[in-house]
Motif scaffolding. Sequence first.
Motif, PDB file in Angstrom:
ATOM      1  N   LEU A 136     -19.954  19.774  22.893  1.00 58.84           N
ATOM      2  CA  LEU A 136     -21.334  20.104  23.254  1.00 58.84           C
ATOM      3  C   LEU A 136     -21.478  21.579  23.627  1.00 58.84           C
ATOM      4  O   LEU A 136     -22.436  22.243  23.211  1.00 58.84           O
ATOM      5  CB  LEU A 136     -21.798  19.224  24.421  1.00 58.84           C
ATOM      6  CG  LEU A 136     -21.966  17.732  24.155  1.00 58.84           C
ATOM      7  CD1 LEU A 136     -22.364  17.014  25.433  1.00 58.84           C
ATOM      8  CD2 LEU A 136     -22.996  17.473  23.059  1.00 58.84           C
ATOM      9  N   THR A 137     -20.539  22.090  24.411  1.00 60.99           N
ATOM     10  CA  THR A 137     -20.652  23.487  24.825  1.00 60.99           C
ATOM     11  C   THR A 137     -20.466  24.424  23.642  1.00 60.99           C
ATOM     12  O   THR A 137     -21.104  25.480  23.575  1.00 60.99           O
ATOM     13  CB  THR A 137     -19.638  23.818  25.929  1.00 60.99           C
ATOM     14  OG1 THR A 137     -18.313  23.463  25.493  1.00 60.99           O
ATOM     15  CG2 THR A 137     -19.959  23.059  27.209  1.00 60.99           C
ATOM     16  N   GLY A 138     -19.615  24.032  22.698  1.00 60.20           N
ATOM     17  CA  GLY A 138     -19.425  24.852  21.506  1.00 60.20           C
ATOM     18  C   GLY A 138     -20.626  24.839  20.574  1.00 60.20           C
ATOM     19  O   GLY A 138     -20.753  25.706  19.700  1.00 60.20           O
ATOM     20  N   ASN A 139     -21.505  23.850  20.758  1.00 59.61           N
ATOM     21  CA  ASN A 139     -22.711  23.738  19.932  1.00 59.61           C
ATOM     22  C   ASN A 139     -23.958  23.685  20.818  1.00 59.61           C
ATOM     23  O   ASN A 139     -24.939  23.005  20.501  1.00 59.61           O
ATOM     24  CB  ASN A 139     -22.639  22.476  19.069  1.00 59.61           C
ATOM     25  CG  ASN A 139     -21.537  22.518  18.039  1.00 59.61           C
ATOM     26  OD1 ASN A 139     -21.721  23.017  16.941  1.00 59.61           O
ATOM     27  ND2 ASN A 139     -20.369  21.990  18.404  1.00 59.61           N
ATOM     28  N   PHE A 140     -23.914  24.431  21.911  1.00 59.74           N
ATOM     29  CA  PHE A 140     -24.971  24.310  22.920  1.00 59.74           C
ATOM     30  C   PHE A 140     -26.343  24.685  22.367  1.00 59.74           C
ATOM     31  O   PHE A 140     -27.369  24.139  22.791  1.00 59.74           O
ATOM     32  CB  PHE A 140     -24.641  25.182  24.131  1.00 59.74           C
ATOM     33  CG  PHE A 140     -25.505  24.901  25.323  1.00 59.74           C
ATOM     34  CD1 PHE A 140     -25.337  23.747  26.062  1.00 59.74           C
ATOM     35  CD2 PHE A 140     -26.518  25.787  25.698  1.00 59.74           C
ATOM     36  CE1 PHE A 140     -26.140  23.466  27.156  1.00 59.74           C
ATOM     37  CE2 PHE A 140     -27.313  25.525  26.794  1.00 59.74           C
ATOM     38  CZ  PHE A 140     -27.134  24.361  27.526  1.00 59.74           C
ATOM     39  N   SER A 141     -26.386  25.600  21.404  1.00 58.22           N
ATOM     40  CA  SER A 141     -27.674  26.014  20.843  1.00 58.22           C
ATOM     41  C   SER A 141     -28.360  24.887  20.091  1.00 58.22           C
ATOM     42  O   SER A 141     -29.568  24.958  19.822  1.00 58.22           O
ATOM     43  CB  SER A 141     -27.478  27.211  19.904  1.00 58.22           C
ATOM     44  OG  SER A 141     -26.620  26.869  18.825  1.00 58.22           O
ATOM     45  N   ALA A 142     -27.608  23.838  19.739  1.00 56.86           N
ATOM     46  CA  ALA A 142     -28.204  22.674  19.093  1.00 56.86           C
ATOM     47  C   ALA A 142     -28.736  21.671  20.107  1.00 56.86           C
ATOM     48  O   ALA A 142     -29.466  20.747  19.746  1.00 56.86           O
ATOM     49  CB  ALA A 142     -27.180  21.979  18.186  1.00 56.86           C
ATOM     50  N   ILE A 143     -28.372  21.850  21.375  1.00 58.72           N
ATOM     51  CA  ILE A 143     -28.789  20.939  22.449  1.00 58.72           C
ATOM     52  C   ILE A 143     -29.976  21.510  23.220  1.00 58.72           C
ATOM     53  O   ILE A 143     -30.940  20.814  23.518  1.00 58.72           O
ATOM     54  CB  ILE A 143     -27.619  20.666  23.415  1.00 58.72           C
ATOM     55  CG1 ILE A 143     -26.419  20.107  22.648  1.00 58.72           C
ATOM     56  CG2 ILE A 143     -28.042  19.711  24.521  1.00 58.72           C
ATOM     57  CD1 ILE A 143     -26.705  18.833  21.898  1.00 58.72           C
ATOM     58  N   ARG A 144     -29.888  22.789  23.563  1.00 63.98           N
ATOM     59  CA  ARG A 144     -31.003  23.449  24.236  1.00 63.98           C
ATOM     60  C   ARG A 144     -31.357  24.713  23.468  1.00 63.98           C
ATOM     61  O   ARG A 144     -30.498  25.569  23.239  1.00 63.98           O
ATOM     62  CB  ARG A 144     -30.672  23.813  25.684  1.00 63.98           C
ATOM     63  CG  ARG A 144     -31.900  24.341  26.421  1.00 63.98           C
ATOM     64  CD  ARG A 144     -31.595  24.956  27.765  1.00 63.98           C
ATOM     65  NE  ARG A 144     -32.828  25.355  28.421  1.00 63.98           N
ATOM     66  CZ  ARG A 144     -33.490  26.486  28.141  1.00 63.98           C
ATOM     67  NH1 ARG A 144     -33.022  27.329  27.227  1.00 63.98           N
ATOM     68  NH2 ARG A 144     -34.613  26.776  28.774  1.00 63.98           N
ATOM     69  N   MET A 145     -32.609  24.814  23.104  1.00 59.85           N
ATOM     70  CA  MET A 145     -33.066  25.945  22.309  1.00 59.85           C
ATOM     71  C   MET A 145     -33.843  26.931  23.179  1.00 59.85           C
ATOM     72  O   MET A 145     -34.355  26.555  24.256  1.00 59.85           O
ATOM     73  CB  MET A 145     -33.917  25.442  21.141  1.00 59.85           C
ATOM     74  CG  MET A 145     -33.120  24.525  20.220  1.00 59.85           C
ATOM     75  SD  MET A 145     -34.082  23.862  18.856  1.00 59.85           S
ATOM     76  CE  MET A 145     -32.833  22.811  18.075  1.00 59.85           C
ATOM     77  N   PRO A 146     -33.937  28.194  22.771  1.00 61.12           N
ATOM     78  CA  PRO A 146     -34.544  29.225  23.621  1.00 61.12           C
ATOM     79  C   PRO A 146     -35.950  28.902  24.107  1.00 61.12           C
ATOM     80  O   PRO A 146     -36.325  29.284  25.220  1.00 61.12           O
ATOM     81  CB  PRO A 146     -34.532  30.460  22.708  1.00 61.12           C
ATOM     82  CG  PRO A 146     -33.385  30.241  21.791  1.00 61.12           C
ATOM     83  CD  PRO A 146     -33.365  28.769  21.534  1.00 61.12           C
ATOM     84  N   ALA A 147     -36.725  28.200  23.315  1.00 59.73           N
ATOM     85  CA  ALA A 147     -38.113  27.917  23.695  1.00 59.73           C
ATOM     86  C   ALA A 147     -38.246  26.720  24.624  1.00 59.73           C
ATOM     87  O   ALA A 147     -39.346  26.445  25.125  1.00 59.73           O
ATOM     88  CB  ALA A 147     -38.951  27.688  22.442  1.00 59.73           C
ATOM     89  N   ASP A 148     -37.155  25.991  24.872  1.00 55.77           N
ATOM     90  CA  ASP A 148     -37.226  24.788  25.709  1.00 55.77           C
ATOM     91  C   ASP A 148     -37.566  25.143  27.154  1.00 55.77           C
ATOM     92  O   ASP A 148     -37.078  26.141  27.695  1.00 55.77           O
ATOM     93  CB  ASP A 148     -35.902  24.028  25.672  1.00 55.77           C
ATOM     94  CG  ASP A 148     -35.641  23.382  24.317  1.00 55.77           C
ATOM     95  OD1 ASP A 148     -36.622  23.061  23.625  1.00 55.77           O
ATOM     96  OD2 ASP A 148     -34.461  23.207  23.967  1.00 55.77           O
ATOM     97  N   ALA A 149     -38.382  24.284  27.789  1.00 59.14           N
ATOM     98  CA  ALA A 149     -38.791  24.516  29.173  1.00 59.14           C
ATOM     99  C   ALA A 149     -37.906  23.804  30.184  1.00 59.14           C
ATOM    100  O   ALA A 149     -38.136  23.897  31.385  1.00 59.14           O
ATOM    101  CB  ALA A 149     -40.242  24.061  29.356  1.00 59.14           C
ATOM    102  N   PHE A 150     -36.892  23.080  29.723  1.00 58.61           N
ATOM    103  CA  PHE A 150     -36.022  22.332  30.634  1.00 58.61           C
ATOM    104  C   PHE A 150     -34.669  23.024  30.764  1.00 58.61           C
ATOM    105  O   PHE A 150     -34.277  23.836  29.923  1.00 58.61           O
ATOM    106  CB  PHE A 150     -35.840  20.890  30.152  1.00 58.61           C
ATOM    107  CG  PHE A 150     -35.355  20.762  28.743  1.00 58.61           C
ATOM    108  CD1 PHE A 150     -34.012  20.929  28.415  1.00 58.61           C
ATOM    109  CD2 PHE A 150     -36.242  20.471  27.717  1.00 58.61           C
ATOM    110  CE1 PHE A 150     -33.562  20.810  27.113  1.00 58.61           C
ATOM    111  CE2 PHE A 150     -35.809  20.348  26.402  1.00 58.61           C
ATOM    112  CZ  PHE A 150     -34.469  20.524  26.100  1.00 58.61           C
ATOM    113  N   ASN A 151     -33.968  22.669  31.831  1.00 62.34           N
ATOM    114  CA  ASN A 151     -32.613  23.153  32.073  1.00 62.34           C
ATOM    115  C   ASN A 151     -31.617  22.025  31.823  1.00 62.34           C
ATOM    116  O   ASN A 151     -31.971  20.841  31.863  1.00 62.34           O
ATOM    117  CB  ASN A 151     -32.463  23.652  33.510  1.00 62.34           C
ATOM    118  CG  ASN A 151     -33.478  24.716  33.853  1.00 62.34           C
ATOM    119  OD1 ASN A 151     -33.700  25.639  33.067  1.00 62.34           O
ATOM    120  ND2 ASN A 151     -34.121  24.587  35.000  1.00 62.34           N
TER     121      ASN A 151
END
Length: 289
Positions: free
Chosen positions: A106-121
């Motif tokens: 997950l950490t190696g593919n984190f950009s697929a989990i949370r994207m820059p425009a997302d409002a959540f942490n």
Amino acid sequence: MKNTPWDSYQLFLQVARRGGLTGASVASGLSPATVGRRMLELEQETGRMLFARSQTGYRLTADGQTLLDHLQEMEAAARKVDAWRQAGEGGATVKIAAGTWVAWLLTGNFSAIRMPADAFNIVLTIGEARANLAYRESDIGIRAFEPDEANLAARLLGEVAYAVYVRRNAGELENRWIAVAEDEAISAYLRWPYRQTPEPIVATVNRPRSLPDLVRAGAGKAVLPCFVGDLDPELQRLGGELAELRHRQWIVLNNEDRHRPEIRTVADRMTKLLKSYADLFAGKRASRS
């Protein structure tokens, strides 16, 4: 009629979920005697017997189970309010619980989990212990078995295979094991080297993440998930798959929270990512020999 303080209900939840005074004492910071007294007071205030008490612990009565169901509904409503408030303060939080190697992926593919425009942490908790969603410690978890808790929903991701790995072209290492320390070896694959005799365990670590490093350094052999070992060009399988370690893998969510937009979004993205690695997880794409 006297209103019962909310903290009494919270203490009741701790006793109910942990099966007695000791666990609730640890969770609340109160002494077991104080917890026991507070539960007696709660029974007096409600006019109902909530627990069947014995030397082995506290078991819920029918009235106790009804109260637990009501309080869990209140918790779910409170969490929706918290999520709404957090969104107004700059974003909700999605808590993920995953084992060492799924977290590594997950950490190696984190950009697929949370994207820059997302409002959540995202809060990612990494460990080998079972992901606990029933008590809302996590929103999304990865488990090696289908949950049996009634309030949890699950999605099957596929199967996970394991094998023994050594440094590539290092046959002299085949008789030396590297392992996670026995008291830290929670998962079946981590316990595997302790069942293999008389081959010695020459080095132990306190976390699985260090096992491939030691194998690459030439310290010995170790059991790894195939999707970890097969992705490492410096490692190779020693023998075939350890078939008895194969298991299914599930993504798990709390039924009452899984429709929250941020949780649904993250769960959908995780499902898509992990399913895209299904062949690797299942050991079908062995590394080059």
